[in-house]
Design an enzyme around this catalytic site. Structure first.
Site, PDB file in Angstrom:
ATOM      1  N   LYS A  15       0.835  -1.195  -0.458  1.00 56.12           N
ATOM      2  CA  LYS A  15      -0.334   0.404  -0.142  1.00 56.12           C
ATOM      3  C   LYS A  15       1.193   1.431   0.099  1.00 56.12           C
ATOM      4  O   LYS A  15       1.443   1.461   0.856  1.00 56.12           O
ATOM      5  CB  LYS A  15      -1.038  -0.158   1.260  1.00 56.12           C
TER       6      LYS A  15
ATOM      7  N   GLY B  55       6.955   4.562   8.375  1.00 54.44           N
ATOM      8  CA  GLY B  55       6.074   6.208   8.795  1.00 54.44           C
ATOM      9  C   GLY B  55       6.096   6.216  10.537  1.00 54.44           C
ATOM     10  O   GLY B  55       7.411   6.287  10.743  1.00 54.44           O
TER      11      GLY B  55
ATOM     12  N   THR C 198       5.479   7.187  14.455  1.00 52.70           N
ATOM     13  CA  THR C 198       6.279   6.016  15.538  1.00 52.70           C
ATOM     14  C   THR C 198       4.547   5.956  16.048  1.00 52.70           C
ATOM     15  O   THR C 198       4.282   3.983  16.258  1.00 52.70           O
ATOM     16  CB  THR C 198       6.621   7.132  16.565  1.00 52.70           C
TER      17      THR C 198
ATOM     18  N   GLY D 110       3.091   3.486  13.922  1.00 52.94           N
ATOM     19  CA  GLY D 110       3.712   1.611  13.855  1.00 52.94           C
ATOM     20  C   GLY D 110       2.831   0.717  15.273  1.00 52.94           C
ATOM     21  O   GLY D 110       2.758   0.349  15.777  1.00 52.94           O
TER      22      GLY D 110
ATOM     23  N   GLU E 269       9.637   0.966  10.457  1.00 47.16           N
ATOM     24  CA  GLU E 269      10.870   1.602  11.017  1.00 47.16           C
ATOM     25  C   GLU E 269      10.484   3.163  10.831  1.00 47.16           C
ATOM     26  O   GLU E 269       9.164   3.550   9.987  1.00 47.16           O
ATOM     27  CB  GLU E 269      11.455   1.643   8.861  1.00 47.16           C
TER      28      GLU E 269
ATOM     29  N   CYS F  28      13.660  10.723   7.366  1.00 46.84           N
ATOM     30  CA  CYS F  28      13.904  10.071   8.424  1.00 46.84           C
ATOM     31  C   CYS F  28      15.393  10.003   9.618  1.00 46.84           C
ATOM     32  O   CYS F  28      15.679   9.956  10.710  1.00 46.84           O
ATOM     33  CB  CYS F  28      13.233   8.487   9.033  1.00 46.84           C
TER      34      CYS F  28
ATOM     35  N   GLU G 254      10.010  14.923  16.179  1.00 53.80           N
ATOM     36  CA  GLU G 254      10.358  14.990  14.498  1.00 53.80           C
ATOM     37  C   GLU G 254       9.570  15.543  13.947  1.00 53.80           C
ATOM     38  O   GLU G 254       8.109  15.627  14.174  1.00 53.80           O
ATOM     39  CB  GLU G 254       9.731  13.476  13.988  1.00 53.80           C
TER      40      GLU G 254
HETATM   41  P1  NDP Z   1       1.654   7.916   8.945  1.00 54.97           P
HETATM   42  O1  NDP Z   1       2.313   7.542   9.777  1.00 54.97           O
HETATM   43  O2  NDP Z   1      -0.050   8.245   9.041  1.00 54.97           O
HETATM   44  O3  NDP Z   1       1.425   7.070   7.208  1.00 54.97           O
HETATM   45  C1  NDP Z   1       2.205   6.226   6.822  1.00 54.97           C
HETATM   46  C2  NDP Z   1       1.506   5.057   6.074  1.00 54.97           C
HETATM   47  O4  NDP Z   1       1.433   4.189   6.796  1.00 54.97           O
HETATM   48  C3  NDP Z   1       0.454   6.261   5.235  1.00 54.97           C
HETATM   49  O5  NDP Z   1       0.613   4.689   3.842  1.00 54.97           O
HETATM   50  C4  NDP Z   1      -0.890   5.709   5.679  1.00 54.97           C
HETATM   51  O6  NDP Z   1      -1.912   5.447   4.970  1.00 54.97           O
HETATM   52  C5  NDP Z   1       0.043   4.133   6.968  1.00 54.97           C
HETATM   53  N1  NDP Z   1      -1.134   4.174   8.119  1.00 54.97           N
HETATM   54  C6  NDP Z   1      -1.470   5.123   8.296  1.00 54.97           C
HETATM   55  N2  NDP Z   1      -2.814   4.723   9.380  1.00 54.97           N
HETATM   56  C7  NDP Z   1      -2.532   3.271   9.786  1.00 54.97           C
HETATM   57  C8  NDP Z   1      -2.585   2.412  10.310  1.00 54.97           C
HETATM   58  N3  NDP Z   1      -4.062   2.369  11.287  1.00 54.97           N
HETATM   59  N4  NDP Z   1      -2.617   1.293   9.909  1.00 54.97           N
HETATM   60  C9  NDP Z   1      -2.205   0.692   8.744  1.00 54.97           C
HETATM   61  N5  NDP Z   1      -1.190   2.131   7.764  1.00 54.97           N
HETATM   62  C10 NDP Z   1      -1.921   3.337   8.361  1.00 54.97           C
HETATM   63  O7  NDP Z   1       2.713   8.658   8.405  1.00 54.97           O
HETATM   64  P2  NDP Z   1       1.917  10.499   8.071  1.00 54.97           P
HETATM   65  O8  NDP Z   1       1.830  10.752   6.863  1.00 54.97           O
HETATM   66  O9  NDP Z   1       0.067  11.102   8.824  1.00 54.97           O
HETATM   67  O10 NDP Z   1       3.137  10.628   8.830  1.00 54.97           O
HETATM   68  C11 NDP Z   1       2.978  11.627   9.790  1.00 54.97           C
HETATM   69  C12 NDP Z   1       4.385  12.183  10.177  1.00 54.97           C
HETATM   70  O11 NDP Z   1       5.032  11.087  10.644  1.00 54.97           O
HETATM   71  C13 NDP Z   1       5.764  12.556   9.736  1.00 54.97           C
HETATM   72  O12 NDP Z   1       5.096  13.963  10.115  1.00 54.97           O
HETATM   73  C14 NDP Z   1       6.917  12.271  10.292  1.00 54.97           C
HETATM   74  O13 NDP Z   1       7.463  12.824  11.764  1.00 54.97           O
HETATM   75  C15 NDP Z   1       7.170  10.852  10.266  1.00 54.97           C
HETATM   76  N6  NDP Z   1       7.290   9.820   9.322  1.00 54.97           N
HETATM   77  C16 NDP Z   1       7.651   9.461   9.310  1.00 54.97           C
HETATM   78  C17 NDP Z   1       8.127   8.319   8.720  1.00 54.97           C
HETATM   79  C18 NDP Z   1       9.704   7.804   8.416  1.00 54.97           C
HETATM   80  O14 NDP Z   1      10.074   7.893   6.783  1.00 54.97           O
HETATM   81  N7  NDP Z   1       9.743   7.489   9.053  1.00 54.97           N
HETATM   82  C19 NDP Z   1       7.709   8.859   7.154  1.00 54.97           C
HETATM   83  C20 NDP Z   1       5.962   9.549   6.618  1.00 54.97           C
HETATM   84  C21 NDP Z   1       6.171   9.800   8.206  1.00 54.97           C
HETATM   85  P3  NDP Z   1      -2.347   6.564   3.857  1.00 54.97           P
HETATM   86  O15 NDP Z   1      -1.139   7.723   3.066  1.00 54.97           O
HETATM   87  O16 NDP Z   1      -3.468   6.398   3.383  1.00 54.97           O
HETATM   88  O17 NDP Z   1      -2.738   7.627   5.514  1.00 54.97           O
END
Ligand code: NDP
Length: 458
Positions: free
Chosen positions: A155, A208, A210, A213, A230, A264, A360
């Site tokens: 996804k 994504g 924390t 996660g 991650e 990240c 972050e």
């Molecule tokens: P999220 O953790 O919400 O999104 C990351 C992924 O998870 C997306 O594909 C999202 O889908 C999906 N997702 C969201 N909710 C769920 C769920 N309940 N179950 C399974 N999958 C889910 O990150 P955000 O986009 O909200 O970003 C917010 C903050 O997270 C950023 O500002 C940053 O600090 C951090 N972040 C860290 C990353 C890293 O590389 N470690 C990457 C991205 C964000 P969808 O897009 O459809 O919501």
């Protein structure tokens, strides 16, 4: 509920494409298909599975420029970065194309027979990709998972689905059988959640935030589902007084501005030894002045826009609504008008508890703080919930080794700010995650170990 989503170009705010979003029903169908084709994929001769992955890598290479240009509009990445990212998918596929023939088990000396271990695929694995690096993070999941004989449902983030969708098409073009690797654009709360709760999905490989996660890990516990997480980072960039200050200061801007800080691994806490603090800041300010922010499609641009208006508001909130807890040391410029721009910003936190120093931000904002000695640098570097990456600038080899050992982070670099190589493990300590991607470790993350004892006495 709408079943379509407008993908917006972050640099222009124009709609790039409207896509159909997948729901639970289509997700279940894709998982059922992945279960069905699983035995034939894992049953392929290892060399044949490797050949198909090699072919996939070649097809990605044939479409490198197309993928890169698509990422410029899909995610607002600079074209230079986007080329590297498409090339990273190609390289990761090529690297893991050699793996099927090298999934070695062990023979362990035991009494009364022969004992061997066999590495087996998990079954259907899911990959949940964030919007910050839509191509590489997809590849870090699907390439080793497929090499190990798993089938994959993936996804992409809702904001940036286009390049992952194209990779799904290119997999078919390369001859990966239908159903072995399926890209499902949809909402995290729908498709992502279903991956976590579906009884036939054996693993969730998530990158994504924390908070999400943690939620995935809680829910995955119900089925004892495997997870790789991650998550975020707040990495230290430690500059000692014996470092080459010109080199350290010149490297500092892009160590947190790459991908507009939505990285990240961004080194967002610069720690500078007090004796060279002013000298470093003078050089750092000059280097910041040289950073070219603007049209991500322009070959010379180093930093583009943030991914969305929402992300820009989040970043702005950290700097401008922190109740005077930060001083802005200096800022770069950013274009006016359409696009989710935010200027590169250097802040001087007043305390280590400040939000800008601890959380972050995921934008082009860095904090700088002085330290007194090696012990002080290590204490400050570890004073964070995260532990993903970091840099150590010194010409003293002993110090480089001591500090590398003492900093609690999964990926450190000495006299460099590089973090990612496809052949070496990548992942975090503490709140930065669980498990490792890339390198040989990723194959372990996508396999079970079976032990078989064959008696020689019956
Ligand atoms: P999220 O953790 O919400 O999104 C990351 C992924 O998870 C997306 O594909 C999202 O889908 C999906 N997702 C969201 N909710 C769920 C769920 N309940 N179950 C399974 N999958 C889910 O990150 P955000 O986009 O909200 O970003 C917010 C903050 O997270 C950023 O500002 C940053 O600090 C951090 N972040 C860290 C990353 C890293 O590389 N470690 C990457 C991205 C964000 P969808 O897009 O459809 O919501």
């Amino acid at each position: 509920m709408s079943t379509t989503h407008d993908v917006i170009n972050p640099a222009t705010e124009e709609t790039v494409r409207t896509i159909e979003l997948v729901g639970v029903e289509e997700t279940d169908e894709a998982v059922a298909r992945a279960v069905e084709v699983g035995p034939s994929w894992r049953g392929l001769a290892p060399a044949d599975r490797g050949r198909l992955l090699r072919r996939f890598s070649e097809v990605v290479d044939d479409h490198l420029e197309e993928l890169a240009q698509l990422e410029v509009t899909n995610a607002g990445h600079t074209v230079g970065n986007a080329r590297w990212e498409a090339g990273n998918v190609r390289d990761v596929l090529a690297y893991y194309s050699a793996a099927p023939e090298r999934l070695f088990g062990r023979q362990i000396p035991v009494a009364g027979g022969l004992d061997i271990t066999i590495k087996e695929p998990l079954g259907v694995v899911s990959v949940i990709v964030p919007w910050n690096f839509p191509m590489p993070i997809a590849g870090w999941g699907f390439a080793p998972a497929l090499a190990a004989g798993n089938t994959v449902v993936l996804k992409p983030a809702e904001l940036t689905p286009l390049t992952a969708m194209r990779l799904g098409e290119l997999a078919l073009e390369a001859g990966i059988p239908e159903g072995v690797f399926t890209v499902l654009p949809g909402k995290g709360s729908v498709v992502g959640e279903r991956f976590v709760t579906h009884p036939d999905v054996r693993k969730v490989c998530f990158t994504g935030s924390t908070a999400v996660g943690q939620g995935i890990m809680r829910k995955a516990a119900d089925q004892l589902k495997r997870v790789t997480l991650e998550l975020g980072g707040k990495s230290a960039n430690i500059v000692f007084d014996d470092s080459d200050l010109d080199v350290a200061a010149a490297a500092a801007p892009m160590s947190f501005l790459d991908n507009a800080g939505q990285d990240c691994c961004a080194r967002t806490r610069i720690l500078v030894q007090r004796s060279v603090f002013d000298a470093f800041m003078e050089r750092f300010e000059a280097a910041m002045g040289d950073v070219r922010v603007g049209d991500p499609g322009d070959e010379s641009t180093q930093m583009g826009p943030l991914v969305s208006a929402g992300q820009r508001e989040t970043v702005r909130g950290f700097v401008e609504e922190s109740g005077g807890a930060v001083d802005v040391a200096f800022r770069g410029s950013a274009p006016e008008g359409a696009g989710y721009w935010y200027p590169p910003t250097v802040v001087l936190p007043r305390a280590t508890t400040d939000r800008v120093w601890q959380d972050e931000i995921f934008g082009p904002v860095v904090g700088v703080m002085p330290f007194d000695d090696e012990a002080d640098a290590i204490r400050l570097a570890n004073d964070t919930a995260y532990g993903l990456s970091g840099s150590i600038w010194t010409r003293d080899v002993g110090r480089a080794i001591r500090v590398s050992r003492a900093v609690e982070a999964g990926n450190l670099s000495v006299n460099s700010h590089s973090s990612v190589r496809y052949s070496t493990p990548f992942g975090g300590y503490k709140a930065s995650g669980i498990g490792r991607e890339l390198g040989p470790d990723a194959l372990d993350a996508f396999t079970e170990v079976k032990n078989v004892f064959i008696s020689t006495e019956s």
